[in-house]
Motif scaffolding. Structure first.
Motif: not given
Length: 87
Positions: A64-83
């Protein structure tokens, strides 16, 4: 579950959703572990201290962390919204 979520009811619901998804997964070990947590048969500390479950959790988190680190800021924000139940 509220102890896993620091007493936060919203986080507690998220933890339950994640564990329920794992309980229905194809991974036998993750399914067994999540069911034990959901039923109260084991605590998160017991799971983490377990040689079998702890190692499996560690591998899953590393992926998970390896995949997460490759995400850009917008993708991380979208993931947080989904969570949080958005999107």
């Amino acid at each position: 579950m509220t102890d896993l979520a620091g007493g936060d009811p919203r986080r507690s619901r998220q933890v339950r959703r994640v564990l329920a998804a794992l309980a229905a997964s194809d991974d036998d070990l993750m399914r067994e572990m999540s069911r034990a947590l959901l039923s109260g048969e084991m605590t998160l500390r017991q799971v983490a201290d377990s040689e079998v479950y702890g190692a499996a959790l560690s591998r899953s988190f590393a992926r998970f962390w390896s995949d997460y680190e490759r995400l850009g800021p917008e993708e991380r924000a979208a993931l947080a919204r989904r969570a949080d139940g958005g999107e």
